[in-house]
Structure formats: C-alpha cells, structure tokens
Design a protein around this motif. Structure first.
Motif, PDB file in Angstrom:
ATOM      1  N   TRP A 132      18.052  43.191  77.600  1.00 10.85           N
ATOM      2  CA  TRP A 132      17.324  44.427  77.864  1.00 10.85           C
ATOM      3  C   TRP A 132      17.932  45.239  79.010  1.00 10.85           C
ATOM      4  O   TRP A 132      17.433  46.312  79.331  1.00 10.85           O
ATOM      5  N   ASN A 133      18.971  44.727  79.633  1.00  9.95           N
ATOM      6  CA  ASN A 133      19.686  45.503  80.633  1.00  9.95           C
ATOM      7  C   ASN A 133      20.317  46.714  79.932  1.00  9.95           C
ATOM      8  O   ASN A 133      21.042  46.552  78.954  1.00  9.95           O
ATOM      9  N   PRO A 134      20.063  47.948  80.398  1.00  9.87           N
ATOM     10  CA  PRO A 134      20.649  49.114  79.721  1.00  9.87           C
ATOM     11  C   PRO A 134      22.169  49.044  79.585  1.00  9.87           C
ATOM     12  O   PRO A 134      22.726  49.551  78.605  1.00  9.87           O
ATOM     13  N   LEU A 135      22.845  48.411  80.541  1.00  6.50           N
ATOM     14  CA  LEU A 135      24.291  48.248  80.439  1.00  6.50           C
ATOM     15  C   LEU A 135      24.662  47.469  79.189  1.00  6.50           C
ATOM     16  O   LEU A 135      25.659  47.783  78.522  1.00  6.50           O
ATOM     17  N   SER A 136      23.859  46.458  78.848  1.00  6.29           N
ATOM     18  CA  SER A 136      24.148  45.631  77.674  1.00  6.29           C
ATOM     19  C   SER A 136      24.128  46.447  76.391  1.00  6.29           C
ATOM     20  O   SER A 136      24.912  46.193  75.472  1.00  6.29           O
ATOM     21  N   SER A 137      23.229  47.413  76.307  1.00  4.51           N
ATOM     22  CA  SER A 137      23.158  48.239  75.100  1.00  4.51           C
ATOM     23  C   SER A 137      24.440  49.048  74.918  1.00  4.51           C
ATOM     24  O   SER A 137      24.993  49.124  73.812  1.00  4.51           O
ATOM     25  N   THR A 138      24.928  49.643  76.005  1.00  5.86           N
ATOM     26  CA  THR A 138      26.178  50.412  75.914  1.00  5.86           C
ATOM     27  C   THR A 138      27.350  49.510  75.555  1.00  5.86           C
ATOM     28  O   THR A 138      28.179  49.848  74.706  1.00  5.86           O
ATOM     29  N   VAL A 139      27.418  48.335  76.192  1.00  9.30           N
ATOM     30  CA  VAL A 139      28.525  47.411  75.926  1.00  9.30           C
ATOM     31  C   VAL A 139      28.467  46.918  74.479  1.00  9.30           C
ATOM     32  O   VAL A 139      29.487  46.866  73.780  1.00  9.30           O
ATOM     33  N   SER A 140      27.269  46.532  74.000  1.00  8.38           N
ATOM     34  CA  SER A 140      27.128  46.060  72.614  1.00  8.38           C
ATOM     35  C   SER A 140      27.505  47.148  71.619  1.00  8.38           C
ATOM     36  O   SER A 140      28.176  46.885  70.611  1.00  8.38           O
ATOM     37  N   ALA A 141      27.069  48.382  71.897  1.00  8.50           N
ATOM     38  CA  ALA A 141      27.403  49.487  71.004  1.00  8.50           C
ATOM     39  C   ALA A 141      28.921  49.710  70.960  1.00  8.50           C
ATOM     40  O   ALA A 141      29.493  49.961  69.890  1.00  8.50           O
ATOM     41  N   CYS A 142      29.573  49.611  72.114  1.00 13.02           N
ATOM     42  CA  CYS A 142      31.029  49.792  72.155  1.00 13.02           C
ATOM     43  C   CYS A 142      31.747  48.676  71.402  1.00 13.02           C
ATOM     44  O   CYS A 142      32.729  48.941  70.683  1.00 13.02           O
ATOM     45  N   ARG A 143      31.283  47.450  71.566  1.00 12.59           N
ATOM     46  CA  ARG A 143      31.904  46.341  70.812  1.00 12.59           C
ATOM     47  C   ARG A 143      31.765  46.569  69.312  1.00 12.59           C
ATOM     48  O   ARG A 143      32.703  46.317  68.546  1.00 12.59           O
ATOM     49  N   GLU A 144      30.603  47.054  68.905  1.00 12.01           N
ATOM     50  CA  GLU A 144      30.395  47.317  67.481  1.00 12.01           C
ATOM     51  C   GLU A 144      31.294  48.440  66.987  1.00 12.01           C
ATOM     52  O   GLU A 144      31.913  48.330  65.921  1.00 12.01           O
ATOM     53  N   LEU A 145      31.393  49.513  67.742  1.00  7.06           N
ATOM     54  CA  LEU A 145      32.194  50.658  67.316  1.00  7.06           C
ATOM     55  C   LEU A 145      33.691  50.378  67.412  1.00  7.06           C
ATOM     56  O   LEU A 145      34.478  50.885  66.599  1.00  7.06           O
ATOM     57  N   PHE A 146      34.102  49.589  68.402  1.00  2.00           N
ATOM     58  CA  PHE A 146      35.510  49.210  68.522  1.00  2.00           C
ATOM     59  C   PHE A 146      35.902  48.133  67.509  1.00  2.00           C
ATOM     60  O   PHE A 146      37.089  47.926  67.259  1.00  2.00           O
ATOM     61  N   GLY A 147      34.907  47.422  66.957  1.00  2.00           N
ATOM     62  CA  GLY A 147      35.210  46.298  66.082  1.00  2.00           C
ATOM     63  C   GLY A 147      35.636  45.065  66.839  1.00  2.00           C
ATOM     64  O   GLY A 147      36.361  44.215  66.311  1.00  2.00           O
ATOM     65  N   ASN A 148      35.185  44.927  68.080  1.00  2.00           N
ATOM     66  CA  ASN A 148      35.510  43.767  68.913  1.00  2.00           C
ATOM     67  C   ASN A 148      34.494  42.646  68.718  1.00  2.00           C
ATOM     68  O   ASN A 148      33.363  42.893  68.297  1.00  2.00           O
ATOM     69  N   PRO A 149      34.876  41.401  69.025  1.00  2.00           N
ATOM     70  CA  PRO A 149      33.949  40.275  68.831  1.00  2.00           C
ATOM     71  C   PRO A 149      32.795  40.317  69.824  1.00  2.00           C
ATOM     72  O   PRO A 149      32.836  41.020  70.831  1.00  2.00           O
TER      73      PRO A 149
END
Length: 265
Positions: free
Chosen positions: A208-225
């Motif tokens: 629930w840390n707002p930073l985690s949402s941005t990081v997770s979204a970037c991993r998804e959009l970059f196609g990273n694990p």
C-alpha cells in the motif's frame, strides 16, 4: 471564464520566468550536477555487487527487477532536493524579493516545480543509461516504456509540491535531515524485495506504499520481472500509480500556494 484563463496564463508565464532563473542557477553550480549523478552511479555498483545474490518472486533476473524500483526511489528522493532549494531561497531572501514583484502569487512555486522537473529529467536519463549498463532492458515496446517514464515523472512532479510545501514550512536544518525518515519509506516498499517475500503484515504495508504502485506499474509496462497478482493493489497498480500522485497534487498544490501567500506573516 476569460478572467480565470487570463490568471492561469499569467501564473504559467511568471512560473516559467522563475523556473528559468532557477535552472540557470542549477547550471552554474557543478556541485548540484555531481550530486545528481552520484545516485545513478551507485545503482551500477549495487546492480553488479548484489544482483547475483538476490532472487525475484516468480523468477527472473534481479537486475531487471531492481531498476524500476531504483527509478521510483530516485524520483522520491528528489523531494529532499526540492525542500532544500525552497528553504535556501527563503533563508537567503530570494523568495521575499520575488514576492515584492508584480507577479502571480503561485508563480514562484510553479517556477520551482518547472526547474525541479528539468533536473529530474536529467537524473532519470542518467539513471536509464546506468540501468542499460547493468543489463536492464524493457520488453514491451517503446509505447509502454514511455508510459512507464510518464508515470515516474508524474510521481516526481507530485512529490515536488510536497517538497515545496515542507520547504516553506520547515527551517533549513530540518529540511537537511529529511533523508532520515525518507529512507525507511523507500525501503518499506517493493523497491528491492517483493512484498510476497516479507512477513504478512509488513508485505501489506509495503504493497500500500504509494511508491510500490508506481514501481509495480513500471515493471508491468517495461515487461520486467516481479509483477505478481493476488491482491487488489497488485492488480490495479497502473490505476493507483496515477491516483496517488493526483491525490498528492490536489492536496499540496493549494497548500503550497497558500503557505507562500502567508509566508512571514
């Protein structure tokens, strides 16, 4: 309506003038440029030294998992840069000189946000280069990669306004110590470790840390694990990566402008 648009255009014009002045000052201080480069250089060291000793939930290369987390963390650390710049301007009387001029009340804060976005673009560009050096890649095409970078810059822009408000509120010595509470906030996220590998209650806080949402979204959009489902937060990472910064902007833009107007009263 025309009056509102006129005031908005006036504020943006004044903000651009102040922003250019701040950018010229940034360019004439090589120490600030060196400071912006230090964090990206450390990521190269971190990736090479620890990359082979870490594992990723669901499998995958740790360096590719790590880089989106470091992108988000670097944008979050920028809040201290904004705080220090604002407290320095206030203590040196620069802000008071701007306030004595016939300009929009929001122009100084807006100019600060323009200048900090300029330095953030440079820092993120260096960081992307360092990521490529340690083996990080994006795999979902340039469109999604640009969308991820847009989310990182949106996150940074919202935190600029947090930094502006706190810089107008706190004394310079308190702004300099802001890294102390900020570091645990960036660590208690999915920056370096997946929440699935944390104890249950700690993993929930990290998700629930707002930073985690941005990081997770970037991993998804970059196609990273490291993209895992199972929770509402994880499944709506992109939506939350937009919602959290918008919420911060809605809260801190008017607070910053109001604080500027009442400064020293």
């Amino acid at each position: 309506m025309m009056a509102v648009l006129g005031r908005a255009r006036w504020a943006v014009t004044d903000g651009w003038v102040v922003g250019r002045a701040n950018m010229i000052n940034w360019r004439r201080n090589p120490g600030l440029i060196f400071y912006c480069m230090m964090f990206p250089i450390m990521t190269v060291v971190f990736g090479y030294v620890f990359g082979s000793a870490m594992s990723v939930a669901g499998g995958g290369d740790y360096r590719e998992f790590l880089m989106p987390g470091l992108f988000g963390q670097a944008m979050m650390f920028g809040v201290v840069t904004s705080m220090l710049a604002v407290t320095s301007a206030v203590s040196r009387g620069v802000t008071d000189r701007f306030r004595s001029m016939p300009m929009a009340q929001s122009g100084v804060a807006l100019g600060r946000s323009f200048a900090d976005m300029f330095s953030s673009l440079i820092e993120l560009t260096i960081l992307l280069g360092c990521g490529l050096l340690v083996g990080w890649r994006w795999h979902e095409g340039p469109g999604k990669a640009l969308a991820a970078l847009g989310l990182l810059l949106l996150w940074r822009y919202s935190l600029i306004w947090v930094g502006i408000y706190l810089g107008l509120l706190l004394p310079p010595e308190a702004a300099g110590a802001a890294y102390v509470p900020l570091l645990p906030l960036t660590m208690l996220a999915n920056t370096f470790v997946s929440p699935e590998k944390m104890p249950g209650w700690l993993g929930t806080i990290a998700e629930w840390n707002p930073l985690s949402s941005t990081v997770s979204a970037c991993r998804e959009l970059f196609g990273n694990p490291g993209v895992t489902g199972g929770s509402w937060v994880a499944e709506h990472a992109i939506e939350l990566a937009v919602a959290w910064p918008v919420l911060l902007l809605v809260l801190f833009v008017p607070l910053s402008v109001r604080r500027y107007r009442t400064l020293s009263r």
